[in-house]
Design a protein around this motif. Structure first.
Motif: not given
Ligand SMILES: *Cc1c(COP(=O)(O)O)cnc(C)c1O
Length: 347
Positions: A286-289, A295-297, A302-303, A328-329
């Motif tokens: 999921k890519v949050y708006p 951007i929170l992905v 994730a690790k 968080r990118i």
């Protein structure tokens, strides 16, 4: 806030009683130009940095006043906006008694300073889309000792703006101070809160030169609030909380509104490019708006992605302990973003 309640009712008694410290610069009210020698502050007569700076940063405030269309008397400047968070606890929260409310997941500094000041924190979870929960107001009103509510919009690390009507409901009904942290507001198309300072005496807006203005190194934060509220911040702050060097550099940054607008637009546009590219990767869940410059992905793992990116020289923020499997990118330069996408495609 109830109309029969005043800001004085919220301020700690020792702060109400505190006599403001008056620095040498303030004690002297005569003409600087007509004075031959300043022998009043134990300064060194030699050198480039020998004089204490303006304790109230009036030149910087005047510039911000023009840009933001807000009177100078409604502006308080701080050593990074974190200083305002720290001061808010000192002004409003009696240690071990008065509480602060935060909406989680959010910026960790609200809780960090609360811990330093021994202020109990009541965390309220944002809903699944990271909006304020329906019963936020009811929950807050049950907390009789709550003095501060922190709302971060756009929120860090979730990147979304919170609804104006939800926030308004809290500001209008909570009998304490609401601190609306707008560190990322320049990336969102929203600027109506500044005009509401007059309407809501219990509202403090927090902004900063650290993000869209590109001045994180300068440590200049801004709080917008009523003249009365800001008088307590001025009373409690360290006299020379922003160095003269930082004030001068801040003026330079604030002089280049065109440059600011150009980079802000580019970052917003790049945010869309990265979000779109991320959405096309099969290991992205999921890519949050995003209404911010990050951007929170959510990834399948994730690790693993985090370690992989580090091995490619790209450092992102692991937020998987607050949002499962999330990184968080931050939006970088055109070249950095291209490289990020390129490396992720090879994962
Ligand atoms: C980055 C950030 C700030 C800014 O802090 P400064 O001390 O002004 O650099 C404030 N709030 C949030 C939520 C942030 O992410």
């Amino acid at each position: 806030m109830k109309s029969n309640l005043s800001i004085k009712d919220l301020v700690r008694p020792n702060i109400l009683a505190l006599k403001p410290y008056s620095s040498a610069r303030e004690d002297f009210t005569g003409s600087v130009a007509d004075s031959y020698a300043f022998l009043d502050a134990n300064e060194n007569p030699y050198g480039e940095y020998n004089r204490y700076p303006d304790p109230y940063q009036n030149n910087v405030k005047e510039r911000i006043s023009q840009i933001k269309n807000i009177p100078v008397e409604n502006i308080f400047l701080s050593n990074g906006s974190d200083e305002v968070i720290d001061l808010a606890y000192r002004i409003f929260c009696e240690p071990l008694k008065d509480k602060a409310i935060v909406f989680t997941p959010t910026y960790a500094m609200y809780e960090h300073y609360a811990n330093i000041h021994q202020t109990p924190v009541v965390p309220i979870a944002l809903d699944k889309d990271f909006n304020l929960p329906k019963d936020a107001l009811e929950t807050i009103l049950q907390e009789k000792d709550a003095k501060l509510v922190f709302i971060c919009s756009p929120n860090n690390p979730t990147a979304n703006l919170l609804s104006t009507s939800d926030i308004t409901k809290l500001v209008e009904n909570f009998n304490g101070m609401v601190i609306l942290d707008q560190a990322y507001i320049d990336f969102a198309d929203q600027n109506h809160w500044v005009s509401k300072i007059d309407k809501y005496p219990n509202l403090i807006l927090l902004q900063t030169l650290s993000k869209a203005w590109g001045g994180a190194n300068l440590r200049v934060g801004m709080a917008f609030g009523s003249k009365e509220v800001l008088s307590y911040f001025n009373k409690v702050k360290s006299p020379y909380n922003i160095s003269g060097v930082a004030q001068n550099e801040a003026l330079k940054l604030l002089g280049d509104v065109q440059g600011f607008e150009k980079t802000t637009q580019q970052i917003k546009q790049q945010n869309k490019v990265i979000s779109q590219a991320l959405q096309e990767l099969d290991f992205v869940v999921k890519v949050y708006p995003s209404d911010a410059n990050f951007i929170l992905v959510v990834f399948k793992d994730a690790k693993q992605v985090y370690k992989y990116l580090i091995s490619k020289g790209i450092v992102v923020r692991d937020r998987s302990f607050v949002v499962p499997n999330a990184l968080r990118i931050s939006v970088g330069s055109l070249k950095q973003n291209e490289r990020l996408i390129q490396e992720l495609k090879k994962y």
